[in-house]
Motif scaffolding. Structure first.
Motif, short mmCIF file in Angstrom:
data_model
loop_
_atom_site.label_atom_id
_atom_site.label_comp_id
_atom_site.label_asym_id
_atom_site.label_seq_id
_atom_site.Cartn_x
_atom_site.Cartn_y
_atom_site.Cartn_z
N CYS A 122 0.85 -1.19 0.00
CA CYS A 122 0.00 0.00 0.00
C CYS A 122 0.88 1.23 0.00
CB CYS A 122 -0.93 0.01 1.21
SG CYS A 122 -0.12 0.30 2.77
N PHE A 123 0.36 2.31 -0.58
CA PHE A 123 1.08 3.58 -0.60
C PHE A 123 0.62 4.38 0.60
CE2 PHE A 123 0.58 8.06 -2.13
CZ PHE A 123 1.90 8.40 -1.98
N PHE A 124 1.57 4.90 1.37
CA PHE A 124 1.18 5.64 2.56
C PHE A 124 2.12 6.82 2.78
CE2 PHE A 124 4.22 2.53 4.07
CZ PHE A 124 5.04 3.26 4.90
N ILE A 125 1.62 7.82 3.52
CA ILE A 125 2.45 8.95 3.96
C ILE A 125 2.50 8.90 5.46
CG2 ILE A 125 2.54 11.46 4.18
CD1 ILE A 125 1.49 11.67 1.38
N CYS A 126 3.72 9.05 6.02
CA CYS A 126 3.91 8.99 7.46
C CYS A 126 4.29 10.38 7.96
CB CYS A 126 5.02 7.99 7.79
SG CYS A 126 5.48 7.93 9.50
N ALA A 127 3.52 10.92 8.90
CA ALA A 127 3.78 12.26 9.43
C ALA A 127 4.01 12.18 10.93
CB ALA A 127 2.59 13.17 9.14
N THR A 128 4.98 12.96 11.44
CA THR A 128 5.31 12.94 12.84
C THR A 128 4.52 14.00 13.58
OG1 THR A 128 7.55 12.34 12.22
CG2 THR A 128 7.20 13.05 14.49
N SER A 129 3.84 13.63 14.63
CA SER A 129 3.10 14.59 15.44
C SER A 129 3.93 15.01 16.64
CB SER A 129 1.78 13.97 15.92
OG SER A 129 2.05 12.93 16.85
N VAL A 130 3.44 15.99 17.38
CA VAL A 130 4.17 16.48 18.55
C VAL A 130 4.39 15.37 19.56
CG1 VAL A 130 4.09 18.12 20.45
CG2 VAL A 130 3.31 18.81 18.20
N ALA A 131 3.43 14.48 19.67
CA ALA A 131 3.52 13.39 20.64
C ALA A 131 4.37 12.23 20.12
CB ALA A 131 2.12 12.88 20.98
N GLN A 132 5.06 12.45 18.98
CA GLN A 132 5.90 11.43 18.39
C GLN A 132 5.11 10.18 17.99
OE1 GLN A 132 9.33 11.69 17.57
NE2 GLN A 132 8.71 13.80 17.87
N GLN A 133 3.85 10.38 17.63
CA GLN A 133 3.06 9.31 17.07
C GLN A 133 3.18 9.38 15.55
OE1 GLN A 133 1.52 6.97 19.06
NE2 GLN A 133 2.68 8.06 20.62
N TYR A 134 2.82 8.31 14.90
CA TYR A 134 2.97 8.24 13.45
C TYR A 134 1.65 7.85 12.80
CZ TYR A 134 7.97 8.42 14.39
OH TYR A 134 9.21 8.80 14.81
N PRO A 135 0.74 8.81 12.61
CA PRO A 135 -0.52 8.47 11.93
C PRO A 135 -0.28 8.22 10.45
CG PRO A 135 -0.39 10.83 12.29
CD PRO A 135 0.82 10.23 12.97
N PHE A 136 -0.92 7.20 9.92
CA PHE A 136 -0.78 6.87 8.51
C PHE A 136 -2.01 7.34 7.74
CE2 PHE A 136 2.01 3.87 10.64
CZ PHE A 136 3.14 3.94 9.86
N VAL A 137 -1.78 8.07 6.66
CA VAL A 137 -2.85 8.51 5.79
C VAL A 137 -2.86 7.58 4.58
CG1 VAL A 137 -3.78 10.41 4.43
CG2 VAL A 137 -2.53 10.88 6.56
N HIS A 138 -3.94 6.85 4.37
CA HIS A 138 -3.99 5.85 3.32
C HIS A 138 -4.69 6.40 2.08
CE1 HIS A 138 -2.68 2.83 6.20
NE2 HIS A 138 -3.54 3.35 7.06
N TYR A 139 -4.12 6.09 0.92
CA TYR A 139 -4.70 6.49 -0.35
C TYR A 139 -5.08 5.26 -1.15
CZ TYR A 139 -2.83 11.08 0.80
OH TYR A 139 -2.57 12.27 1.43
N THR A 140 -6.28 5.26 -1.67
CA THR A 140 -6.83 4.15 -2.45
C THR A 140 -7.49 4.73 -3.70
OG1 THR A 140 -9.05 4.20 -1.49
CG2 THR A 140 -7.37 3.02 -0.23
N PRO A 141 -8.03 3.90 -4.59
CA PRO A 141 -8.77 4.45 -5.73
C PRO A 141 -9.92 5.36 -5.33
CG PRO A 141 -8.21 2.18 -6.15
CD PRO A 141 -7.79 2.45 -4.73
N ARG A 142 -10.43 5.20 -4.13
CA ARG A 142 -11.51 6.08 -3.67
C ARG A 142 -11.03 7.53 -3.58
NH1 ARG A 142 -15.29 4.75 1.61
NH2 ARG A 142 -16.79 6.44 1.32
N GLU A 143 -9.73 7.72 -3.24
CA GLU A 143 -9.15 9.06 -3.17
C GLU A 143 -8.52 9.47 -4.50
OE1 GLU A 143 -10.16 7.65 0.46
OE2 GLU A 143 -8.46 6.73 -0.57
N GLY A 144 -8.50 8.57 -5.48
CA GLY A 144 -7.97 8.92 -6.80
C GLY A 144 -6.77 8.13 -7.26
#
Length: 301
Positions: free
Chosen positions: A10-32
């Motif tokens: 899967c293709f994903f973007i990993c972003a660092t938050s202040v709390a040093q957590q790593y939320p993953f934003v998932h992209y699928t055909p639904r997002e284009g």
């Protein structure tokens, strides 16, 4: 033709938050996204992401996806590599004996001077300023818009066909070949010296998944039995030797790597059967799995 990839990535973007957590934003055909199965990604000089999928090419500018496939000019929906050739000018290399040009958003076919194009698996510009291609038909240098085949003979059992990967380290080219595509993994490692214009080392039976340039003169091979380091012994006309990684790299023992990445903070990112490891230089390790955000455990890029 690239060897088959048996992992759904899967293709994903990993972003660092202040709390040093790593939320993953998932992209699928639904997002284009063109297709859920992503083979590789590339980021151009303007920051745009190129995602090669099994259903075509997606370009993401941070806001939207623009997709290309065989219906609007690509030679095949499966893309093997992407090369930035100039300002807003790219070579899109499909899994076919073709090269597509993408210039200002328009796809066209590229014609070489002699009309010959091998089935290219990777195309890279290396330190001598030349572009080199590893292809089903062998190893090539791009010279005056022609693909000139490079002789890789010189060692017993050294094959020059079905080349699948190339990296450069210490002014030498490290090549993986998968003769006949009889296995999902590359069985042959060849080291080519461009200054001497000859093969200076080889190893058979490596069962390699990928190569990784850990530093200027340090090359690792991820194999089906673990990660090994190539012995830098000057390659005195004999088979290449390898040895296990030292503990100082903090790599978990017997881990099998599917891809590697060294970030700007010198952290090592390693995709494995266990998940994605982030390993700092002091050994602090974070493991990302389906339990903390990934859709599937093994990533390919």
């Amino acid at each position: 033709m690239q060897r088959a990839v048996h992992i759904l990535a899967c293709f994903f973007i990993c972003a660092t938050s202040v709390a040093q957590q790593y939320p993953f934003v998932h992209y699928t055909p639904r997002e284009g996204l063109a297709n859920n199965r992503a083979r590789l990604t590339y980021q151009d000089s303007r920051g745009r992401l190129y995602i090669a999928t099994y259903g075509g090419l997606s370009i993401y500018d941070g806001t939207r996806f623009i997709n290309y496939n065989t219906n609007n000019g690509l030679g095949a929906n499966m893309i093997n590599t992407i090369v930035e050739m100039g300002e807003d000018s790219f070579w899109i290399i499909p899994n076919a004996n073709k090269i597509n040009c993408l210039v200002n958003g328009r796809v066209s076919d590229h014609a070489t001077a002699d009309k010959y194009i091998p089935l290219i698996n990777q195309l890279k510009k290396l330190s001598d300023g030349n572009y080199y291609a590893v292809a089903d038909e062998g190893f090539y240098r791009l010279d005056n818009n022609r693909f000139v085949k490079i002789d890789l003979t010189g060692f017993e059992n050294a094959h020059s066909a079905n080349m699948v990967e190339i990296i450069e380290a210490g002014k030498k080219f490290y090549l993986l070949a998968n003769p006949g595509y009889l296995s999902p993994y590359a069985g042959q490692l060849i080291i080519y010296d461009p200054a001497l214009r000859k093969v200076v080392g080889y190893k058979t039976g490596v069962n390699a998944i990928c190569l990784f340039k850990a530093s200027e003169n340090d090359v690792w091979i991820s194999t089906t039995s673990g990660i090994v380091q190539i012995e830098q012994n000057g390659f005195p006309g004999k088979e290449i030797t390898t040895h296990p990684l030292p503990d100082s790299f903090h790599i978990p023992p017997k881990v099998i790597g599917f891809c590697f990445y060294r970030d700007r903070q010198d952290n090592l990112w390693l995709s494995s059967l266990d998940g994605v490891y982030k390993i700092s230089t002091n050994g602090h390790t974070t493991l990302f799995t389906t339990k903390n955000g990934l859709v599937t455990t093994v990533q390919t890029n």
